[in-house]
Design a protein around this motif. Structure first.
Motif, short mmCIF file in Angstrom:
data_model
loop_
_atom_site.label_atom_id
_atom_site.label_comp_id
_atom_site.label_asym_id
_atom_site.label_seq_id
_atom_site.Cartn_x
_atom_site.Cartn_y
_atom_site.Cartn_z
N LEU A 129 0.85 -1.19 0.00
CA LEU A 129 0.00 0.00 0.00
C LEU A 129 0.89 1.24 0.00
N PRO A 130 0.93 1.99 -1.09
CA PRO A 130 1.72 3.23 -1.08
C PRO A 130 1.01 4.32 -0.29
N VAL A 131 1.80 5.03 0.51
CA VAL A 131 1.26 6.12 1.32
C VAL A 131 1.53 7.42 0.57
N PRO A 132 0.51 8.23 0.31
CA PRO A 132 0.73 9.49 -0.41
C PRO A 132 1.71 10.39 0.35
N ALA A 133 2.43 11.21 -0.41
CA ALA A 133 3.42 12.10 0.19
C ALA A 133 2.74 13.06 1.16
N GLN A 134 3.35 13.18 2.35
CA GLN A 134 2.81 14.05 3.38
C GLN A 134 3.82 15.16 3.65
N GLU A 135 3.34 16.38 3.70
CA GLU A 135 4.18 17.54 3.96
C GLU A 135 4.04 17.94 5.42
N GLY A 136 5.16 18.13 6.07
CA GLY A 136 5.15 18.49 7.49
C GLY A 136 6.40 19.27 7.86
N ILE A 137 6.44 19.69 9.12
CA ILE A 137 7.56 20.46 9.66
C ILE A 137 8.24 19.61 10.71
N THR A 138 9.54 19.45 10.57
CA THR A 138 10.30 18.63 11.50
C THR A 138 10.48 19.36 12.84
N ARG A 139 11.11 18.66 13.76
CA ARG A 139 11.31 19.25 15.07
C ARG A 139 12.28 20.42 15.04
N ASP A 140 13.19 20.44 14.07
CA ASP A 140 14.11 21.56 13.92
C ASP A 140 13.62 22.57 12.89
N ASN A 141 12.31 22.62 12.67
CA ASN A 141 11.65 23.66 11.86
C ASN A 141 12.12 23.66 10.41
N VAL A 142 12.10 22.50 9.79
CA VAL A 142 12.42 22.36 8.38
C VAL A 142 11.22 21.72 7.69
N THR A 143 10.73 22.36 6.63
CA THR A 143 9.59 21.83 5.90
C THR A 143 10.05 20.74 4.94
N VAL A 144 9.46 19.56 5.08
CA VAL A 144 9.83 18.42 4.25
C VAL A 144 8.57 17.77 3.70
N ARG A 145 8.78 16.95 2.68
CA ARG A 145 7.69 16.20 2.06
C ARG A 145 8.14 14.75 1.99
N VAL A 146 7.41 13.87 2.69
CA VAL A 146 7.84 12.49 2.87
C VAL A 146 6.73 11.57 2.37
N ASP A 147 7.14 10.54 1.63
CA ASP A 147 6.20 9.49 1.24
C ASP A 147 6.77 8.14 1.67
N ALA A 148 5.87 7.17 1.84
CA ALA A 148 6.28 5.87 2.37
C ALA A 148 5.45 4.78 1.70
N VAL A 149 5.75 3.54 2.09
CA VAL A 149 5.02 2.37 1.60
C VAL A 149 4.82 1.42 2.77
N VAL A 150 3.64 0.81 2.81
CA VAL A 150 3.27 -0.09 3.92
C VAL A 150 3.01 -1.47 3.34
N TYR A 151 3.59 -2.49 3.99
CA TYR A 151 3.35 -3.90 3.65
C TYR A 151 2.58 -4.53 4.80
N PHE A 152 1.38 -5.04 4.49
CA PHE A 152 0.56 -5.66 5.54
C PHE A 152 -0.19 -6.85 4.94
N LYS A 153 -0.73 -7.64 5.83
CA LYS A 153 -1.52 -8.80 5.41
C LYS A 153 -2.61 -9.06 6.45
N VAL A 154 -3.67 -9.80 6.02
CA VAL A 154 -4.79 -10.15 6.90
C VAL A 154 -4.46 -11.47 7.58
N VAL A 155 -4.54 -11.47 8.88
CA VAL A 155 -4.29 -12.69 9.65
C VAL A 155 -5.59 -13.27 10.23
N ASP A 156 -6.62 -12.47 10.30
CA ASP A 156 -7.93 -12.93 10.79
C ASP A 156 -8.97 -12.42 9.81
N ALA A 157 -9.45 -13.33 8.95
CA ALA A 157 -10.38 -12.93 7.90
C ALA A 157 -11.70 -12.43 8.45
N ALA A 158 -12.18 -13.06 9.56
CA ALA A 158 -13.48 -12.68 10.13
C ALA A 158 -13.42 -11.26 10.68
#
Length: 332
Positions: free
Chosen positions: A70-99
Motif C-alpha cells: 500500500l503506497p502512502v501518499p506524500a505528506q508535507e510536514g515540519i520537523t522538530r528543527d523547523n524544516v519543511t519536508v515532504r515524505v512518502d512511504a510504503v506499507v506492507y501488511f496482510k490479513v491474519v484474521d479474515a473474520a
C-alpha cells in the motif's frame, strides 16, 4: 407412466444441478471464505478448496490473505528543527484474521491507508531532519508500531513500513551542499596539516643525519639535479648550498681587512689598458718612497731596475701663485 417418471427424474436432476451450481464454491489457496447465514457469522472461515453453502441463505465472502503493498501518499510536514519536508512511504501488511477484517472494520485497506498517513505526519513532527535522512531504520520501526497498534484489532498485521523519499526545499539543499563542502574542506586542511607535521619530523631527522655526514648533503644535491634534469626542461635550476653562503660570509670580513692594510703599503703595478698597447709603458707607484724615481721603458725592451737613484737637478725656483706676471706695456 414411464414417460412421466422419466420427465420427473430429468427435472429433479436439472434442479439438483442448478442447486449444486448455486451452492458450490471454490476457495483459492491464498484466500479464506467467511460464511454469513442470514447475516450471522457461521463458524470459522472456510479453508482453501471446494466448499458448499446453502443458496439464498448463506453468503460467502472471500478474503485475500496475501501481503498487500500500500503506497502512502506524500505528506508535507515540519520537523522538530523547523524544516519543511515532504515524505512518502510504503506499507506492507496482510490479513491474519479474515473474520475480524470483515466485521471489525468496513474497509481495512482504506483504514490502514489513513492510519499510515496520520502516523507519517506524526513521525515527521517528532523527528529531526538528520534522522529523516540518515536514521530511517529507527523511524521505520516507530512508524510500524504506530500503525500496527490499532491494526491488530482489525485482523491486520503490519509486516513492514519503509520511508521512500524525503523531498527538501531548494534553499535547504543549497545550504546542505555548502555545509558538506565546508566539512570536506576542513578535513582536507586537517589532513594537509598532519602531512606537513609528519614531513617536518622526517626532514628534521634527515637534517640531523646530514649534519653528521656533510657528504650526504652533496649526494642529495646531485639527486635533486638528476630529478630536475629528467623533466627535459630548457632551464636547469640548481639549488645553492647554505654552507657556501656561510663560507662567503666568513670570507667577506677577511677581504675587507686585507684591503685596509693594502692602502698603507705600495700597491701592485697597474695592468696595461687596451689604449696603451704598443706604447711605452711605465711602472708607477701610488706613493713612492723618498729617494726613489720611477723609470719607463719602451715596449719590447727589457725593463731596467724598477727603482734607481734620482739624477741631480738644478734648483729652479717654482713660480709663486702670489707673483704677478711681467707687464707687456710699452713702457717696459
Amino acid at each position: 407412466m414411464i414417460p412421466e417418471l422419466v420427465g420427473a427424474i430429468v427435472a429433479a436432476g436439472a434442479a439438483g444441478l442448478v442447486y449444486l451450481s448455486a451452492a458450490a464454491r471454490v476457495v483459492k489457496q491464498y484466500e479464506r471464505g467467511v460464511v454469513f447465514r442470514f447475516g450471522r457469522l457461521m463458524g470459522a472461515p472456510r479453508p482453501p478448496g471446494f466448499t458448499v453453502i446453502i443458496p439464498m441463505v448463506d453468503r460467502l465472502h472471500k478474503v485475500n490473505m496475501q501481503i498487500v503493498t500500500l503506497p502512502v501518499p506524500a505528506q508535507e510536514g515540519i520537523t522538530r528543527d523547523n524544516v519543511t519536508v515532504r515524505v512518502d512511504a510504503v506499507v506492507y501488511f496482510k490479513v491474519v484474521d479474515a473474520a475480524n477484517a470483515l466485521i471489525q472494520v468496513e474497509d481495512y485497506r482504506f483504514a490502514v491507508s489513513q492510519m499510515a498517513q496520520t502516523s507519517l505526519r506524526s513521525i515527521i513532527g517528532k523527528s529531526d531532519l538528520d534522522d529523516l535522512l540518515s536514521n530511517r531504520e529507527k523511524l521505520n520501526q516507530g512508524l510500524e508500531l504506530m500503525i500496527d497498534s490499532p491494526a491488530i484489532g482489525w485482523g491486520v498485521q503490519i509486516d513492514r513500513v519503509e520511508i521512500k523519499d524525503v523531498s527538501l526545499p531548494d534553499t535547504m539543499k543549497r545550504s546542505m551542499a555548502r555545509q558538506a563542502e565546508a566539512d570536506r574542506e576542513r578535513r582536507a586542511r586537517v589532513i594537509n596539516a598532519d602531512a606537513e607535521l609528519q614531513a617536518s619530523k622526517k626532514l628534521a631527522e634527515a637534517a640531523g643525519v646530514m649534519s653528521e655526514q656533510p657528504a650526504a648533503l652533496q649526494l642529495r644535491l646531485l639527486q635533486t639535479v638528476v630529478a630536475v634534469a629528467a623533466e627535459k626542461n630548457s632551464t636547469l635550476v640548481l639549488p645553492f648550498p647554505v654552507e657556501l653562503l656561510r663560507f662567503l660570509e666568513r670570507a667577506a670580513p677577511q677581504e675587507g681587512a686585507a684591503g685596509h692594510d693594502g692602502a698603507r703599503s705600495p700597491s701592485a703595478p697597474a695592468a696595461p689598458t687596451p689604449e696603451s698597447e704598443g706604447t711605452p709603458t711605465s711602472v708607477q707607484e701610488a706613493s713612492p718612497a723618498p729617494g726613489l724615481q720611477a723609470t719607463s721603458t719602451p715596449a719590447g725592451e727589457a725593463p731596467p731596475e724598477l727603482w734607481s737613484e734620482p739624477a741631480p737637478t738644478e734648483d729652479v725656483p717654482s713660480p709663486s701663485r702670489e707673483t704677478a706676471p711681467p707687464s707687456l706695456t710699452g713702457d717696459d
